[in-house]
Design a protein around this motif. Sequence first.
Motif, PDB file in Angstrom:
ATOM      1  N   THR A  17       0.740  -1.363  -0.108  1.00  0.00           N
ATOM      2  CA  THR A  17      -0.001   0.123   0.023  1.00  0.00           C
ATOM      3  C   THR A  17       0.904   1.149   0.014  1.00  0.00           C
ATOM      4  OG1 THR A  17      -1.913  -1.256   1.137  1.00  0.00           O
ATOM      5  CG2 THR A  17      -1.829   1.183   1.124  1.00  0.00           C
ATOM      6  N   LEU A  18       1.897   1.439   0.807  1.00  0.00           N
ATOM      7  CA  LEU A  18       2.823   2.373   1.066  1.00  0.00           C
ATOM      8  C   LEU A  18       3.376   2.578  -0.361  1.00  0.00           C
ATOM      9  CD1 LEU A  18       4.278   4.712   2.469  1.00  0.00           C
ATOM     10  CD2 LEU A  18       5.916   2.825   3.081  1.00  0.00           C
ATOM     11  N   LEU A  19       4.083   1.474  -1.200  1.00  0.00           N
ATOM     12  CA  LEU A  19       4.577   1.818  -2.310  1.00  0.00           C
ATOM     13  C   LEU A  19       3.796   2.259  -3.558  1.00  0.00           C
ATOM     14  CD1 LEU A  19       7.022  -1.364  -2.228  1.00  0.00           C
ATOM     15  CD2 LEU A  19       7.860   0.952  -2.330  1.00  0.00           C
ATOM     16  N   LYS A  20       2.466   1.857  -3.582  1.00  0.00           N
ATOM     17  CA  LYS A  20       1.649   2.226  -4.375  1.00  0.00           C
ATOM     18  C   LYS A  20       1.207   3.717  -4.179  1.00  0.00           C
ATOM     19  CE  LYS A  20      -0.492  -2.333  -5.333  1.00  0.00           C
ATOM     20  NZ  LYS A  20      -1.876  -3.289  -5.166  1.00  0.00           N
ATOM     21  N   SER A  21       1.301   4.168  -2.773  1.00  0.00           N
ATOM     22  CA  SER A  21       0.869   5.497  -2.813  1.00  0.00           C
ATOM     23  C   SER A  21       1.975   6.639  -3.102  1.00  0.00           C
ATOM     24  CB  SER A  21       0.661   5.716  -1.209  1.00  0.00           C
ATOM     25  OG  SER A  21       1.881   5.617  -0.496  1.00  0.00           O
ATOM     26  N   MET A  22       3.009   5.959  -3.677  1.00  0.00           N
ATOM     27  CA  MET A  22       4.273   6.934  -4.334  1.00  0.00           C
ATOM     28  C   MET A  22       3.763   7.367  -5.614  1.00  0.00           C
ATOM     29  SD  MET A  22       6.441   6.827  -1.877  1.00  0.00           S
ATOM     30  CE  MET A  22       5.075   6.815  -0.699  1.00  0.00           C
ATOM     31  N   LYS A  23       2.894   6.939  -6.241  1.00  0.00           N
ATOM     32  CA  LYS A  23       2.695   7.343  -7.560  1.00  0.00           C
ATOM     33  C   LYS A  23       2.082   8.807  -7.604  1.00  0.00           C
ATOM     34  CE  LYS A  23       0.461   5.834 -11.856  1.00  0.00           C
ATOM     35  NZ  LYS A  23       1.700   5.711 -12.606  1.00  0.00           N
ATOM     36  N   GLY A  24       2.522   9.392  -8.235  1.00  0.00           N
ATOM     37  CA  GLY A  24       1.952  11.200  -8.204  1.00  0.00           C
ATOM     38  C   GLY A  24       2.844  11.907  -7.480  1.00  0.00           C
ATOM     39  N   LYS A  25       3.955  11.320  -6.710  1.00  0.00           N
ATOM     40  CA  LYS A  25       4.801  12.068  -5.913  1.00  0.00           C
ATOM     41  C   LYS A  25       5.928  12.739  -6.727  1.00  0.00           C
ATOM     42  CE  LYS A  25       3.383  10.561  -1.850  1.00  0.00           C
ATOM     43  NZ  LYS A  25       2.509  11.380  -0.819  1.00  0.00           N
ATOM     44  N   ASP A  26       6.376  13.756  -6.274  1.00  0.00           N
ATOM     45  CA  ASP A  26       7.740  14.693  -7.336  1.00  0.00           C
ATOM     46  C   ASP A  26       8.899  14.195  -6.889  1.00  0.00           C
ATOM     47  OD1 ASP A  26       5.587  16.242  -8.886  1.00  0.00           O
ATOM     48  OD2 ASP A  26       5.540  17.836  -7.190  1.00  0.00           O
ATOM     49  N   SER A  27       9.065  13.963  -5.462  1.00  0.00           N
ATOM     50  CA  SER A  27      10.277  13.309  -5.050  1.00  0.00           C
ATOM     51  C   SER A  27      10.407  12.399  -3.992  1.00  0.00           C
ATOM     52  CB  SER A  27      11.322  14.344  -4.642  1.00  0.00           C
ATOM     53  OG  SER A  27      10.652  15.269  -3.729  1.00  0.00           O
ATOM     54  N   ILE A  28      11.203  11.509  -3.856  1.00  0.00           N
ATOM     55  CA  ILE A  28      11.146  10.093  -3.080  1.00  0.00           C
ATOM     56  C   ILE A  28      12.527   9.960  -2.562  1.00  0.00           C
ATOM     57  CG2 ILE A  28      10.424   7.905  -2.630  1.00  0.00           C
ATOM     58  CD1 ILE A  28       8.619   7.820  -5.049  1.00  0.00           C
ATOM     59  N   ALA A  29      12.688   9.862  -1.478  1.00  0.00           N
ATOM     60  CA  ALA A  29      13.930   9.411  -0.570  1.00  0.00           C
ATOM     61  C   ALA A  29      14.026   7.869  -0.275  1.00  0.00           C
ATOM     62  CB  ALA A  29      14.347  10.411   0.431  1.00  0.00           C
ATOM     63  N   VAL A  30      15.026   7.317  -0.503  1.00  0.00           N
ATOM     64  CA  VAL A  30      14.915   5.844  -0.227  1.00  0.00           C
ATOM     65  C   VAL A  30      16.419   5.812   0.273  1.00  0.00           C
ATOM     66  CG1 VAL A  30      15.185   3.461  -1.206  1.00  0.00           C
ATOM     67  CG2 VAL A  30      13.698   5.140  -2.484  1.00  0.00           C
ATOM     68  N   PHE A  31      16.147   5.173   1.736  1.00  0.00           N
ATOM     69  CA  PHE A  31      17.422   4.964   2.571  1.00  0.00           C
ATOM     70  C   PHE A  31      17.698   3.261   2.687  1.00  0.00           C
ATOM     71  CE2 PHE A  31      17.507   9.253   3.668  1.00  0.00           C
ATOM     72  CZ  PHE A  31      18.310   9.522   4.863  1.00  0.00           C
ATOM     73  N   ILE A  32      18.919   3.160   2.385  1.00  0.00           N
ATOM     74  CA  ILE A  32      19.426   1.858   2.399  1.00  0.00           C
ATOM     75  C   ILE A  32      20.621   1.932   3.354  1.00  0.00           C
ATOM     76  CG2 ILE A  32      20.301  -0.228   1.086  1.00  0.00           C
ATOM     77  CD1 ILE A  32      17.576   0.496   0.307  1.00  0.00           C
ATOM     78  N   GLY A  33      20.572   0.742   4.175  1.00  0.00           N
ATOM     79  CA  GLY A  33      21.637   0.658   5.226  1.00  0.00           C
ATOM     80  C   GLY A  33      22.736  -0.113   4.558  1.00  0.00           C
ATOM     81  N   PRO A  34      24.143  -0.008   5.431  1.00  0.00           N
ATOM     82  CA  PRO A  34      25.361  -0.644   4.896  1.00  0.00           C
ATOM     83  C   PRO A  34      25.104  -2.187   5.242  1.00  0.00           C
ATOM     84  CG  PRO A  34      25.666   0.475   6.997  1.00  0.00           C
ATOM     85  CD  PRO A  34      24.157   0.769   6.615  1.00  0.00           C
ATOM     86  N   GLU A  35      26.144  -2.841   5.043  1.00  0.00           N
ATOM     87  CA  GLU A  35      26.517  -4.181   5.340  1.00  0.00           C
ATOM     88  C   GLU A  35      25.647  -4.788   6.665  1.00  0.00           C
ATOM     89  OE1 GLU A  35      29.654  -3.528   2.469  1.00  0.00           O
ATOM     90  OE2 GLU A  35      28.749  -2.518   4.231  1.00  0.00           O
ATOM     91  N   GLY A  36      25.841  -4.086   7.692  1.00  0.00           N
ATOM     92  CA  GLY A  36      25.422  -4.348   9.357  1.00  0.00           C
ATOM     93  C   GLY A  36      24.077  -3.825   9.435  1.00  0.00           C
ATOM     94  N   GLY A  37      23.247  -3.212   8.523  1.00  0.00           N
ATOM     95  CA  GLY A  37      21.902  -2.595   8.688  1.00  0.00           C
ATOM     96  C   GLY A  37      22.066  -1.172   9.522  1.00  0.00           C
ATOM     97  N   PHE A  38      20.914  -0.717   9.552  1.00  0.00           N
ATOM     98  CA  PHE A  38      20.980   0.397  10.453  1.00  0.00           C
ATOM     99  C   PHE A  38      20.807   0.262  11.820  1.00  0.00           C
ATOM    100  CE2 PHE A  38      17.861   1.223   6.722  1.00  0.00           C
ATOM    101  CZ  PHE A  38      18.464   2.189   6.189  1.00  0.00           C
ATOM    102  N   ASP A  39      21.620   1.285  12.697  1.00  0.00           N
ATOM    103  CA  ASP A  39      21.420   1.131  13.822  1.00  0.00           C
ATOM    104  C   ASP A  39      20.413   1.861  14.464  1.00  0.00           C
ATOM    105  OD1 ASP A  39      23.650   1.395  16.451  1.00  0.00           O
ATOM    106  OD2 ASP A  39      22.219   3.339  16.644  1.00  0.00           O
ATOM    107  N   ASP A  40      20.032   1.361  15.627  1.00  0.00           N
ATOM    108  CA  ASP A  40      18.476   1.576  16.126  1.00  0.00           C
ATOM    109  C   ASP A  40      18.153   3.180  16.143  1.00  0.00           C
ATOM    110  OD1 ASP A  40      17.764  -0.980  16.111  1.00  0.00           O
ATOM    111  OD2 ASP A  40      18.261  -1.427  18.287  1.00  0.00           O
ATOM    112  N   SER A  41      19.368   3.749  16.614  1.00  0.00           N
ATOM    113  CA  SER A  41      19.126   5.323  16.780  1.00  0.00           C
ATOM    114  C   SER A  41      18.769   5.969  15.416  1.00  0.00           C
ATOM    115  CB  SER A  41      20.611   5.811  17.625  1.00  0.00           C
ATOM    116  OG  SER A  41      21.463   5.434  16.628  1.00  0.00           O
TER     117      SER A  41
END
Length: 247
Positions: A182-206
């Motif tokens: 549902t979230l991804l489908k709601s991206m249609k019509g947006k002008d700009s989208i930021a996508v965050f991807i973590g490094p090998e160890g993933g994101f830190d909780d903070s």
Amino acid sequence: MYRFFMEDGITSEKDITIQGDDYNHIKNVLRMKPGEEVLISDGKDREYLCRIKEIRNQEILLAIEDIIGTSRELPTKITLFQGFPKGDKMEQIIQKTVELGVYEIVPVMMKRSIVKLDEKKAARKTERFNQIALSAAKQSKRGIIPKVSSPVKFEEAVRQAKEMDAFLLPYENAEGMEGARTLLKSMKGKDSIAVFIGPEGGFDDSEVRMAMEAGAKTLTLGNRILRTETAGMAVLSILMFLLEEEM
């Protein structure tokens, strides 16, 4: 047909002059001759069909025969904020996400990033990364050359992302495929989208908390744990399919 970018723009409506590396590539590598055709992109989603008019000393004169609106770009500008990986993974990420339609790539130094770069190394890496983006843009016939920025800290990446229309953070602890769809489908019509991807160890909780406080929406990409070099491509592939306008 071979394709080249004019990064400084195209000012004439009749002729284009090619110099530098592209001159050498056309003349000495491809060994093209007067009368042959090439495509020239102005980096603004427009292509020029050109015929080689004359090969001079250190420059090639092209005659513009047609101007084509390419419409190869996605209607939404997607910026990939990629946790800096080790080895040559960043090069692969840049190459493939440029092919998939990314607008800009921002390498991010996160808490679990293994690689540490000083200013000099970062400048060399950035130059190399932009060359890879240029090559991938040519190969995939992009209308623009996606920019690879200098590496930034996580806090700066979040500051940039919160200014965009949507802020997505794929996260291994997120749940609910239906919510993700549902979230991804709601991206249609947006002008700009930021996508965050973590490094090998993933994101830190903070880091996850900081991103969510800035408006990030977490989502799962399925029951499998994806490598950092795979996750961004997966998200870009989904978004490309959802956002691609009908031809």
